[in-house]
Design an enzyme around this catalytic site. Structure first.
Site, PDB file in Angstrom:
ATOM      1  N   TRP A 514       0.810  -1.227   0.000  1.00 26.80           N
ATOM      2  CA  TRP A 514       0.000   0.000   0.000  1.00 26.80           C
ATOM      3  C   TRP A 514       0.838   1.270   0.000  1.00 26.80           C
ATOM      4  CZ3 TRP A 514      -1.487  -3.588   4.061  1.00 26.80           C
ATOM      5  CH2 TRP A 514      -2.491  -4.464   3.667  1.00 26.80           C
ATOM      6  N   HIS A 515       1.994   1.224  -0.608  1.00 29.78           N
ATOM      7  CA  HIS A 515       2.848   2.405  -0.662  1.00 29.78           C
ATOM      8  C   HIS A 515       2.885   2.994  -2.065  1.00 29.78           C
ATOM      9  CE1 HIS A 515       5.215   0.770   3.076  1.00 29.78           C
ATOM     10  NE2 HIS A 515       3.966   1.112   3.353  1.00 29.78           N
ATOM     11  N   TYR A 516       1.786   2.864  -2.786  1.00 30.64           N
ATOM     12  CA  TYR A 516       1.755   3.403  -4.144  1.00 30.64           C
ATOM     13  C   TYR A 516       1.779   4.931  -4.105  1.00 30.64           C
ATOM     14  CZ  TYR A 516      -3.273   3.263  -2.979  1.00 30.64           C
ATOM     15  OH  TYR A 516      -4.488   3.391  -2.353  1.00 30.64           O
ATOM     16  N   HIS A 517       2.360   5.497  -5.165  1.00 31.92           N
ATOM     17  CA  HIS A 517       2.578   6.941  -5.206  1.00 31.92           C
ATOM     18  C   HIS A 517       2.745   7.384  -6.658  1.00 31.92           C
ATOM     19  CE1 HIS A 517       6.392   4.771  -4.779  1.00 31.92           C
ATOM     20  NE2 HIS A 517       6.946   5.721  -5.534  1.00 31.92           N
TER      21      HIS A 517
END
Length: 589
Positions: A514-517
């Site tokens: 969940w570290h999308y950017h």
């Protein structure tokens, strides 16, 4: 205990990554400024309008409200009183909740990886595993932030939401294993990003209460802030006629009943609209408002305000891969507390627990979170065969397993960066629907090489003396690899050579952490002050502006950025006011 039996419980075991044993509920703050959007007037006026009450939006709104009138628009509800948020033991229940009212909105990337975006005040800090760590010093220097203000902003956040976690047996064994295999030095407990092995922070306090970005609204000036819940922004309005370039002037949003409302900026050249809707939401809303790739917008019959081809480009998600280790002895329930920051471009972390599969309060069935067969994530079953009967059978099998089957934990690796990028596009003009997003996991060979190095490091930790207590001697590393590869963690095809090709294992078992950017990068979509290039009175302040993910977990830095930019904006306005006053005084004299 044969390998086939372990494969049978693969989907259940995977959920251990995301569960915790605490079961308390935090006190609800008395936020007099929070209301349902249904009570909002048809037209209203503010100095600042912030779209997205998430990890960046809450600290930003709290800061700006000290001196100006602020409207914070959040598409979800309140996290307070929601046991699935405050009690991490129910963490998976939120992620597997597919209802429109869920705090978590599922999306599946075009890569076939199951993911989630927050739909709640406080954003992703209400859904995540709680790890709290600052960005590395070099990251702060590279993006050009003021180091002193960065430190002050982190401290402002940490006073309310960051804590030192209790370190029990499993996490201690992982820590000692990391040191034994050479991930040195040992840096003890610290929020700082330092090479070696450390114990990081957590947003769970000693009583097990989750503290989120929504708690930072305690800093707000109640007279200067209005927070609207269940308010879905449809577009940003621009003033174009008579202007050298478009000027953001207001927003259109709908409440839970579908009623349309408009909020406008008060008169004043310094007043602004700020997007803080996250890496999916911010580029999506820009496009819906006419700021984006012209041809793509025209294909959806959206009037082009500014042809900005870089909106939605450069989307990244840090790949996570893990190995499951069944334990011959009981283990504590823990989320990520220890991290090995290696020189190989990977971060090594761990989670454990034997209670993650306890019956839920809603009934006798075990809840397996985002990997639950109840939500149709049987990736080893062809899509047309994912029938209700097949899912029910899988649930029945899992519910019949003995508790000992769920004893163990994961050691995982997340790669730095990453270097691989993709893109985001609109599916339609409905802001409530997810856009289409492709992350292109392992497209760059260096990302795949880092993953392989990470898995090899995990293998050495599993075989370390420090970790021997939690290891069945007769289950080989190859068996653990094959067992993990059988888990239905994504919708990608499986292969038979995972234990002989770690490259294939990485591709087959890739998950999100969940570290999308990305999507609104600095220098491409916004300038270094986060102002949208090509328009006035509009900024983007959130993780969509990151070129790569800071630290081992970005949430601390996203919260810091909200505070940091709030202080910067207030300082700029104060300096402009003082300068104007000096000019007026000079003219009078």
């Amino acid at each position: 205990m044969g390998l086939g039996w372990w494969r049978l419980i693969g989907a259940a075991l995977a959920a251990i990554l995301f569960f915790h044993g605490f079961c308390s509920s935090a006190n609800v703050p008395n936020y007099t400024f929070v209301q349902q959007a249904t009570s909002a007037p048809a037209i209203s006026y503010y100095d600042y309008i912030i779209i997205g009450g998430g990890t960046a939006g809450c600290p930003l709104a709290a800061t700006l409200s000290q001196n100006y009138s602020v409207l914070l628009i959040e598409r979800g509800g309140s996290p307070y009183g929601n046991q699935n948020i405050s009690n991490l033991g129910s963490f998976g229940a939120t992620l597997s909740d597919l209802s429109p009212a869920s705090a978590s909105q599922r999306f599946i990337s075009e890569d076939g990886v199951i993911n989630a975006r927050a739909r709640v005040l406080g954003g992703g800090s209400c859904l995540n595993a709680g790890f709290y760590t600052r960005a590395e010093v070099s990251y702060v220097e590279d993006v050009g932030w003021d180091g002193n203000l960065v430190n002050q902003s982190y401290q402002w956040v940490e006073k309310l939401v960051a804590f030192e976690p209790p370190l029990l047996q499993w996490q201690s064994a992982v820590r000692d294993g990391l040191l034994e295999v050479g991930i040195l030095p040992y840096n003890g407990f610290t929020y700082d990003h330092i090479s070696g092995t450390k114990v990081g922070g957590t947003i769970f306090d000693r009583d097990g209460h989750r503290h989120t970005a929504a708690d930072l609204l305690q800093y707000a000036n109640p007279k200067g802030l209005t927070v609207l819940l269940h308010a879905s922004v449809h577009k940003i309005l621009f003033r174009i006629k008579g202007k050298p370039r478009p000027v953001a002037r207001g927003v259109i949003f709908r409440d839970a009943s579908g009623i349309k409302h408009k909020a406008y900026l008060n008169k004043g050249s310094k007043n602004e609209i700020i997007l803080s809707a996250g890496a999916l939401g911010s580029p999506q809303i820009l496009m819906l408002s006419g700021v984006g790739p012209a041809e793509h917008l025209k294909s959806h019959n959206i009037t082009v305000v500014v042809d900005q081809p870089m909106v939605g480009q450069g989307m990244s998600d840090n790949p996570m891969n893990a190995i499951y280790i069944p334990s011959p002895v009981p283990v504590e329930v823990s989320l990520i507390q220890v991290v090995g920051i290696t020189q190989l471009g990977t971060y090594i972390e761990a989670a454990s627990g034997e209670n993650f599969a306890n019956p839920s309060s809603q009934g006798p069935q075990r809840d397996f979170g985002m990997f639950s067969p109840q939500t149709g994530q049987l990736s080893i079953v062809p899509p047309k065969q994912r029938t209700p009967e097949a899912i029910a059978k899988a649930v029945e099998i899992m519910n019949s397993l003995e508790s000992a089957a769920f004893r163990g934990g994961f050691i995982l690796e997340k790669i730095m960066g990453p270097l691989s990028t993709g893109h985001l596009e609109l599916r339609n003009r409905n802001p409530k629907d997810n856009p289409s997003v492709t992350f292109n996991y392992f497209k760059e060979p260096e990302d795949l090489r880092r993953c392989v190095n990470g898995i090899k490091t995990i293998e050495t930790i599993i075989e370390s003396k420090a970790f021997s207590k939690f290891r069945y001697e007769y289950i080989s590393i190859d068996a653990l690899i094959n067992m993990t590869a059988s888990f239905p963690v994504n919708l990608r095809p499986k292969h038979d050579n995972d234990s002989t090709s770690l490259e294939q294992f990485c591709k087959d078992t890739v998950m999100t952490i969940w570290h999308y950017h990305g999507g609104c990068h600095v220098g491409r979509v916004v300038d270094r002050n986060y102002k949208v290039i090509g328009v006035d009175a509009l900024r983007v302040i959130d993780g969509s502006t990151f070129n790569y993910s800071p630290g081992t977990n970005p949430q601390a830095t996203v919260m810091m950025l909200g505070r940091y930019m709030g202080v910067r904006i207030l300082s700029e306005r104060l300096a402009a006011t003082e300068s104007k006053q000096k000019i007026n005084n000079a003219n009078l004299s």
